[in-house]
Design a protein around this motif. Structure first.
Motif, PDB file in Angstrom:
ATOM      1  N   HIS A  33      -0.587  16.658  16.394  1.00 53.61           N
ATOM      2  CA  HIS A  33      -2.003  16.682  16.006  1.00 53.61           C
ATOM      3  C   HIS A  33      -2.679  17.935  16.552  1.00 53.61           C
ATOM      4  N   ALA A  76       1.987   4.685   1.199  1.00 55.86           N
ATOM      5  CA  ALA A  76       1.837   5.498   2.411  1.00 55.86           C
ATOM      6  C   ALA A  76       1.871   6.979   2.076  1.00 55.86           C
ATOM      7  N   ARG A 102       0.844  -1.191   0.000  1.00 59.80           N
ATOM      8  CA  ARG A 102       0.000   0.000   0.000  1.00 59.80           C
ATOM      9  C   ARG A 102       0.878   1.238   0.000  1.00 59.80           C
ATOM     10  N   GLU A 106       5.480  13.864  17.685  1.00 57.09           N
ATOM     11  CA  GLU A 106       4.484  14.026  18.759  1.00 57.09           C
ATOM     12  C   GLU A 106       5.136  13.888  20.142  1.00 57.09           C
ATOM     13  N   SER A 126      -4.425  10.797  11.165  1.00 62.47           N
ATOM     14  CA  SER A 126      -3.685   9.619  11.605  1.00 62.47           C
ATOM     15  C   SER A 126      -3.458   8.671  10.425  1.00 62.47           C
ATOM     16  N   GLY A 127      -2.240   8.178  10.309  1.00 64.68           N
ATOM     17  CA  GLY A 127      -1.933   7.206   9.254  1.00 64.68           C
ATOM     18  C   GLY A 127      -1.587   7.823   7.915  1.00 64.68           C
ATOM     19  N   CYS A 128      -1.489   9.175   7.844  1.00 62.24           N
ATOM     20  CA  CYS A 128      -1.238   9.805   6.532  1.00 62.24           C
ATOM     21  C   CYS A 128       0.236   9.785   6.167  1.00 62.24           C
ATOM     22  N   GLY A 129       1.113   9.376   7.087  1.00 67.13           N
ATOM     23  CA  GLY A 129       2.519   9.221   6.717  1.00 67.13           C
ATOM     24  C   GLY A 129       3.483  10.218   7.343  1.00 67.13           C
ATOM     25  N   LYS A 130       3.073  10.910   8.390  1.00 67.59           N
ATOM     26  CA  LYS A 130       3.947  11.921   9.014  1.00 67.59           C
ATOM     27  C   LYS A 130       5.199  11.273   9.617  1.00 67.59           C
ATOM     28  N   SER A 131       4.992  10.191  10.373  1.00 63.43           N
ATOM     29  CA  SER A 131       6.149   9.503  10.968  1.00 63.43           C
ATOM     30  C   SER A 131       7.030   8.917   9.874  1.00 63.43           C
ATOM     31  N   THR A 132       6.400   8.458   8.796  1.00 60.04           N
ATOM     32  CA  THR A 132       7.173   7.894   7.683  1.00 60.04           C
ATOM     33  C   THR A 132       8.083   8.970   7.079  1.00 60.04           C
TER      34      THR A 132
HETATM   35  N1  LIG Z   1       6.480  -0.693   9.320  1.00 62.60           N
HETATM   36  C1  LIG Z   1       5.416  -0.534   8.538  1.00 62.60           C
HETATM   37  N2  LIG Z   1       5.047  -1.504   7.678  1.00 62.60           N
HETATM   38  C2  LIG Z   1       3.998  -1.359   6.858  1.00 62.60           C
HETATM   39  N3  LIG Z   1       3.226  -0.264   6.837  1.00 62.60           N
HETATM   40  C3  LIG Z   1       3.524   0.721   7.696  1.00 62.60           C
HETATM   41  C4  LIG Z   1       4.636   0.649   8.587  1.00 62.60           C
HETATM   42  N4  LIG Z   1       4.671   1.782   9.319  1.00 62.60           N
HETATM   43  C5  LIG Z   1       3.641   2.535   8.885  1.00 62.60           C
HETATM   44  N5  LIG Z   1       2.952   1.902   7.907  1.00 62.60           N
HETATM   45  C6  LIG Z   1       1.789   2.414   7.164  1.00 62.60           C
HETATM   46  O1  LIG Z   1       2.182   3.639   6.576  1.00 62.60           O
HETATM   47  C7  LIG Z   1       1.132   4.587   6.669  1.00 62.60           C
HETATM   48  C8  LIG Z   1       1.661   5.819   7.330  1.00 62.60           C
HETATM   49  O2  LIG Z   1       2.011   5.525   8.684  1.00 62.60           O
HETATM   50  P1  LIG Z   1       2.653   6.614   9.627  1.00 62.60           P
HETATM   51  O3  LIG Z   1       3.030   5.932  10.875  1.00 62.60           O
HETATM   52  O4  LIG Z   1       3.710   7.343   8.893  1.00 62.60           O
HETATM   53  O5  LIG Z   1       1.399   7.599   9.865  1.00 62.60           O
HETATM   54  P2  LIG Z   1       1.263   8.882  10.786  1.00 62.60           P
HETATM   55  O6  LIG Z   1       0.802  10.003   9.913  1.00 62.60           O
HETATM   56  O7  LIG Z   1       2.507   9.093  11.542  1.00 62.60           O
HETATM   57  O8  LIG Z   1       0.067   8.481  11.762  1.00 62.60           O
HETATM   58  P3  LIG Z   1      -0.200   8.876  13.304  1.00 62.60           P
HETATM   59  O9  LIG Z   1      -0.685  10.306  13.278  1.00 62.60           O
HETATM   60  O10 LIG Z   1      -1.274   7.929  13.717  1.00 62.60           O
HETATM   61  O11 LIG Z   1       1.074   8.688  14.058  1.00 62.60           O
HETATM   62  C9  LIG Z   1      -0.008   3.906   7.429  1.00 62.60           C
HETATM   63  O12 LIG Z   1      -0.935   3.522   6.461  1.00 62.60           O
HETATM   64  C10 LIG Z   1       0.626   2.713   8.087  1.00 62.60           C
HETATM   65  O13 LIG Z   1      -0.267   1.635   8.141  1.00 62.60           O
END
Ligand SMILES: Nc1ncnc2c1ncn2[C@@H]1O[C@H](COP(=O)(O)OP(=O)(O)OP(=O)(O)O)[C@@H](O)[C@H]1O
Ligand SMILES: [Mg+2]
Length: 251
Positions: free
Chosen positions: A181, A9, A7, A148, A29-35
């Motif tokens: 957030h 990210a 998928r 965060e 949440s889950g939009c990819g900020k940590s990524t």
């Molecule tokens: N190690 C991983 N393996 C597979 N998919 C991952 C992994 N880490 C994150 N993802 C996916 O990547 C996408 C982005 O995740 P990420 O953690 O970057 O979101 P986020 O914006 O930091 O969310 P939050 O605000 O909840 O912390 C999500 O769809 C998550 O399911």
């Protein structure tokens, strides 16, 4: 979604951050900020596109960035002082010099009397302070990533830590990329705010925060211009949050 299926990210993320800037990333949440932070740190490699730091492609762990992750990750067998010293130890700084510097940083966040305590003897706010100064104490790091960092703390402690962070950062010329957030927190801290769309995340809008510095964390709502930037960010975000709820409801 089926386990094991690829998928996306993030998509079309294009962001240039100037040296010395404080930039906040906000989004659902889950939009990819940590990524994105993991990519800056060289812990995750993009499948397409590049991340540059001072014009150099980040192809491996980026040792010029410090990372304050969501969990404080302090070493439980080391005191607060020992934890802060660690970064300097790894860089080969001598014992006396690193002790002095680590102690000075702890003192700046009110932990002079707690330097010899172990992580389990510290409150959540104190652990966060240790975790932040552990990253800032290392001069070789010119970009600080924060994911965060104040998330689990009570509202009052958050304000105090925001104030301390601004004092520690101001005048250092270091760059901070901070995920939150909390729109008010983003406005209080940053020079610019990048808002992300829902999954797959892309940058929806980047806005300047022109409120004068130094900022009064405790009265930020009263600063002229606050309401305008708050409304703009909230409008950028509202649609994405509503879409997110809609897609969950339909899942
Ligand atoms: N190690 C991983 N393996 C597979 N998919 C991952 C992994 N880490 C994150 N993802 C996916 O990547 C996408 C982005 O995740 P990420 O953690 O970057 O979101 P986020 O914006 O930091 O969310 P939050 O605000 O909840 O912390 C999500 O769809 C998550 O399911
Ligand atoms: Mg995250």
């Amino acid at each position: 979604m089926a386990r094991g299926k690829a998928r996306t990210a993030l998509r079309n993320v294009d962001l240039t951050i100037q040296r010395g800037e404080f930039v906040c990333l906000v989004g659902p949440s889950g939009c990819g900020k940590s990524t994105v932070l993991n990519m800056f740190a060289g812990l995750v490699t993009p499948t397409d596109g590049t991340i540059l730091h001072d014009g150099r492609v980040i192809a491996d762990v980026n040792t010029r960035v410090g990372y304050v992750t969501q969990d404080d990750n302090l070493l439980p067998w080391r005191t607060a002082l020992g934890n802060v010293e660690l970064a300097l130890e790894c860089k080969g700084v001598g014992r006396a010099a690193r002790r002095e510097r680590a102690f000075d940083y702890l003192a700046r966040v009110g932990l002079k009397g707690s330097a010899e305590l172990y992580p389990h003897e510290l409150s959540g706010g104190m652990r966060k302070r240790v975790s932040i100064v552990r990253t800032l104490v290392d001069d070789s790091v010119d970009v600080i990533l924060m994911d965060e960092p104040f998330g689990p703390l009570d509202a009052q402690t958050r304000l105090v830590l925001q104030d301390e962070l601004l004092r520690l950062w101001q005048g250092t010329g270091r760059t901070i990329v901070f995920v939150t957030h909390d729109i008010v927190e983003a406005i209080t801290l940053s020079d610019r705010i990048a808002t992300f769309t829902g999954v797959p995340g892309s940058i929806k809008q980047v806005r300047d925060v022109t409120l004068p510095r130094p900022r009064d964390v405790f009265h930020i709502h009263e600063t002229p211009g606050f309401a305008t930037i708050y409304d703009a960010i909230w409008n950028d975000l509202r649609e994405e949050l509503l879409n997110e709820r809609g897609s969950d409801a339909g899942a």
